[in-house]
Motif scaffolding. Sequence first.
Motif, PDB file in Angstrom:
ATOM      1  N   THR A 115       0.705  -1.117   0.025  1.00 17.68           N
ATOM      2  CA  THR A 115       0.006  -0.112   0.021  1.00 17.68           C
ATOM      3  C   THR A 115       0.983   1.337   0.033  1.00 17.68           C
ATOM      4  O   THR A 115       2.054   1.316   0.363  1.00 17.68           O
ATOM      5  CB  THR A 115      -1.039   0.035   1.209  1.00 17.68           C
ATOM      6  OG1 THR A 115      -0.020  -0.020   2.353  1.00 17.68           O
ATOM      7  CG2 THR A 115      -1.834  -1.245   1.266  1.00 17.68           C
ATOM      8  N   LYS A 132      -0.666  -7.057   7.476  1.00 14.31           N
ATOM      9  CA  LYS A 132      -1.599  -8.187   6.750  1.00 14.31           C
ATOM     10  C   LYS A 132      -0.925  -8.527   5.438  1.00 14.31           C
ATOM     11  O   LYS A 132      -0.737  -7.575   4.594  1.00 14.31           O
ATOM     12  CB  LYS A 132      -3.127  -7.817   6.467  1.00 14.31           C
ATOM     13  CG  LYS A 132      -3.708  -7.696   7.719  1.00 14.31           C
ATOM     14  CD  LYS A 132      -5.233  -6.985   7.524  1.00 14.31           C
ATOM     15  CE  LYS A 132      -6.135  -6.762   8.725  1.00 14.31           C
ATOM     16  NZ  LYS A 132      -7.313  -6.311   8.458  1.00 14.31           N
ATOM     17  N   LYS A 134      -0.174 -11.441   2.182  1.00 13.09           N
ATOM     18  CA  LYS A 134      -0.490 -12.446   1.520  1.00 13.09           C
ATOM     19  C   LYS A 134       0.516 -13.056   0.354  1.00 13.09           C
ATOM     20  O   LYS A 134       1.211 -12.138  -0.210  1.00 13.09           O
ATOM     21  CB  LYS A 134      -1.980 -12.177   0.788  1.00 13.09           C
ATOM     22  CG  LYS A 134      -3.139 -12.392   1.676  1.00 13.09           C
ATOM     23  CD  LYS A 134      -4.400 -12.325   1.334  1.00 13.09           C
ATOM     24  CE  LYS A 134      -5.501 -12.386   2.174  1.00 13.09           C
ATOM     25  NZ  LYS A 134      -6.851 -12.560   1.519  1.00 13.09           N
ATOM     26  N   GLN A 159      -6.886 -11.359  -7.088  1.00 18.80           N
ATOM     27  CA  GLN A 159      -7.664 -10.862  -5.713  1.00 18.80           C
ATOM     28  C   GLN A 159      -6.929 -10.309  -4.627  1.00 18.80           C
ATOM     29  O   GLN A 159      -7.451  -9.363  -4.219  1.00 18.80           O
ATOM     30  CB  GLN A 159      -8.702 -12.260  -5.492  1.00 18.80           C
ATOM     31  CG  GLN A 159      -9.402 -11.742  -4.256  1.00 18.80           C
ATOM     32  CD  GLN A 159     -10.104 -13.040  -3.671  1.00 18.80           C
ATOM     33  OE1 GLN A 159      -9.494 -14.003  -3.072  1.00 18.80           O
ATOM     34  NE2 GLN A 159     -11.389 -13.184  -3.665  1.00 18.80           N
ATOM     35  N   MET A 160      -5.746 -10.845  -4.442  1.00 16.34           N
ATOM     36  CA  MET A 160      -4.752 -10.401  -3.417  1.00 16.34           C
ATOM     37  C   MET A 160      -4.414  -8.966  -3.823  1.00 16.34           C
ATOM     38  O   MET A 160      -4.573  -7.922  -3.024  1.00 16.34           O
ATOM     39  CB  MET A 160      -3.602 -11.342  -3.532  1.00 16.34           C
ATOM     40  CG  MET A 160      -3.915 -12.773  -2.943  1.00 16.34           C
ATOM     41  SD  MET A 160      -2.123 -13.453  -2.799  1.00 16.34           S
ATOM     42  CE  MET A 160      -2.606 -15.181  -2.755  1.00 16.34           C
ATOM     43  N   ASN A 162      -6.202  -7.026  -5.628  1.00 14.09           N
ATOM     44  CA  ASN A 162      -7.219  -5.822  -5.733  1.00 14.09           C
ATOM     45  C   ASN A 162      -7.313  -5.666  -4.103  1.00 14.09           C
ATOM     46  O   ASN A 162      -7.758  -4.389  -3.852  1.00 14.09           O
ATOM     47  CB  ASN A 162      -8.490  -6.647  -6.329  1.00 14.09           C
ATOM     48  CG  ASN A 162      -8.620  -6.485  -7.672  1.00 14.09           C
ATOM     49  OD1 ASN A 162      -8.623  -5.367  -8.094  1.00 14.09           O
ATOM     50  ND2 ASN A 162      -9.103  -7.528  -8.235  1.00 14.09           N
ATOM     51  N   HIS A 163      -7.007  -6.548  -3.184  1.00 13.04           N
ATOM     52  CA  HIS A 163      -7.135  -6.269  -1.771  1.00 13.04           C
ATOM     53  C   HIS A 163      -6.239  -5.273  -1.358  1.00 13.04           C
ATOM     54  O   HIS A 163      -6.333  -4.525  -0.728  1.00 13.04           O
ATOM     55  CB  HIS A 163      -7.131  -7.373  -1.106  1.00 13.04           C
ATOM     56  CG  HIS A 163      -8.224  -8.227  -1.227  1.00 13.04           C
ATOM     57  ND1 HIS A 163      -8.392  -9.491  -0.643  1.00 13.04           N
ATOM     58  CD2 HIS A 163      -9.574  -8.095  -1.687  1.00 13.04           C
ATOM     59  CE1 HIS A 163      -9.558 -10.077  -1.034  1.00 13.04           C
ATOM     60  NE2 HIS A 163     -10.355  -9.024  -1.480  1.00 13.04           N
ATOM     61  N   VAL A 164      -4.689  -5.353  -1.942  1.00 13.57           N
ATOM     62  CA  VAL A 164      -3.765  -4.442  -1.458  1.00 13.57           C
ATOM     63  C   VAL A 164      -3.960  -2.945  -2.206  1.00 13.57           C
ATOM     64  O   VAL A 164      -3.616  -2.139  -1.744  1.00 13.57           O
ATOM     65  CB  VAL A 164      -2.319  -4.995  -1.650  1.00 13.57           C
ATOM     66  CG1 VAL A 164      -2.152  -5.008  -3.295  1.00 13.57           C
ATOM     67  CG2 VAL A 164      -1.440  -4.261  -0.885  1.00 13.57           C
ATOM     68  N   SER A 166      -6.711  -1.776  -2.501  1.00 11.43           N
ATOM     69  CA  SER A 166      -7.999  -0.921  -1.913  1.00 11.43           C
ATOM     70  C   SER A 166      -7.663  -0.870  -0.546  1.00 11.43           C
ATOM     71  O   SER A 166      -8.375  -0.109   0.193  1.00 11.43           O
ATOM     72  CB  SER A 166      -9.289  -1.888  -2.040  1.00 11.43           C
ATOM     73  OG  SER A 166      -9.328  -3.091  -1.334  1.00 11.43           O
ATOM     74  N   LYS A 168      -7.247  -3.277   1.730  1.00 11.33           N
ATOM     75  CA  LYS A 168      -7.828  -4.071   2.742  1.00 11.33           C
ATOM     76  C   LYS A 168      -6.729  -5.106   3.324  1.00 11.33           C
ATOM     77  O   LYS A 168      -6.681  -5.491   4.389  1.00 11.33           O
ATOM     78  CB  LYS A 168      -8.789  -5.271   1.837  1.00 11.33           C
ATOM     79  CG  LYS A 168      -9.884  -4.537   1.559  1.00 11.33           C
ATOM     80  CD  LYS A 168     -11.040  -5.542   0.859  1.00 11.33           C
ATOM     81  CE  LYS A 168     -12.174  -4.778   0.555  1.00 11.33           C
ATOM     82  NZ  LYS A 168     -13.135  -5.782  -0.279  1.00 11.33           N
ATOM     83  N   ILE A 169      -5.639  -5.087   2.576  1.00  6.61           N
ATOM     84  CA  ILE A 169      -4.389  -6.081   3.159  1.00  6.61           C
ATOM     85  C   ILE A 169      -3.352  -5.013   2.751  1.00  6.61           C
ATOM     86  O   ILE A 169      -3.186  -3.819   2.338  1.00  6.61           O
ATOM     87  CB  ILE A 169      -3.910  -7.226   2.648  1.00  6.61           C
ATOM     88  CG1 ILE A 169      -3.988  -6.998   1.085  1.00  6.61           C
ATOM     89  CG2 ILE A 169      -5.152  -8.160   2.841  1.00  6.61           C
ATOM     90  CD1 ILE A 169      -3.489  -8.559   0.512  1.00  6.61           C
TER      91      ILE A 169
END
Length: 251
Positions: A115, A132, A134, A159-160, A162-164, A166, A168-169
């Motif tokens: 991030t 967090k 992954k 998906q991972m 997309n999470h970082v 946004s 989320k991780i």
Amino acid sequence: MRSWRYLVVILCACMLAGTPRHAASEEVEEITVVTGNWPGFSTPDGKGFYLALMQSAFPAPKWKLSVDFVPFSRALYMVQHHKVDVGLGFYLDEVKPEYYCDLPVEVDQVDAALTPELAAIWQDINSLKKKKVKALLEYRYDTFIKVPMYYEEGSDLLQMLNHVNSGKIDAVLDYKRSLLGLASQLNRPQQYVIKENVLNAEVFFVFPQTQKGKRLKAIFNRAMVRMLASGELDRLFQANVGYRDRVPLGK
């Protein structure tokens, strides 16, 4: 003359009778090997850097490699319980220290998608403390990253990311070519920052320390010294892998 020929025939027959029938089979020794199915390193078609190293260290026809391709958890069990002679692609601290060959066969250079907030304060791998994190299944980075973190593995790298992306991780550990290659498929424009070479993990072959395993380990250690000195190690790596995020020993 006839009696002389008869004597020769008898002697030859005696010599053949005295030769063990299994002598020819004893010339070939089987080595049972366990590994994952890793393109460029070990695949069921008999190709890959790891298999090329084994074939160079234990050449046919004297040696026969019998390779089993399984998930790492199964490979770990087979090595720990002496079900095989050799395990390929192990990081440090996964099995007993005496199992490891003397020299690493390669160095895994890992990059990270972070991030923007984590990237701004990044110093080194210790920056992952309580973050967090992954990675893909069976990457096993938590076995040698000695930093307390919330680590999970999954099967969907996009998906991972997309999470970082946004927030989320905090981080995804993988390789730059993959982290960049999926950027065009993200749900929103890329926000994460790629940090290169955040981790250097040595990779080894392991030999359960049975009597046979000790003997095979000694042979492999000598072969690695030979391949490193002659440049064969680098040639085999370039022929099978050849990309930046994995390097052979000595690079």
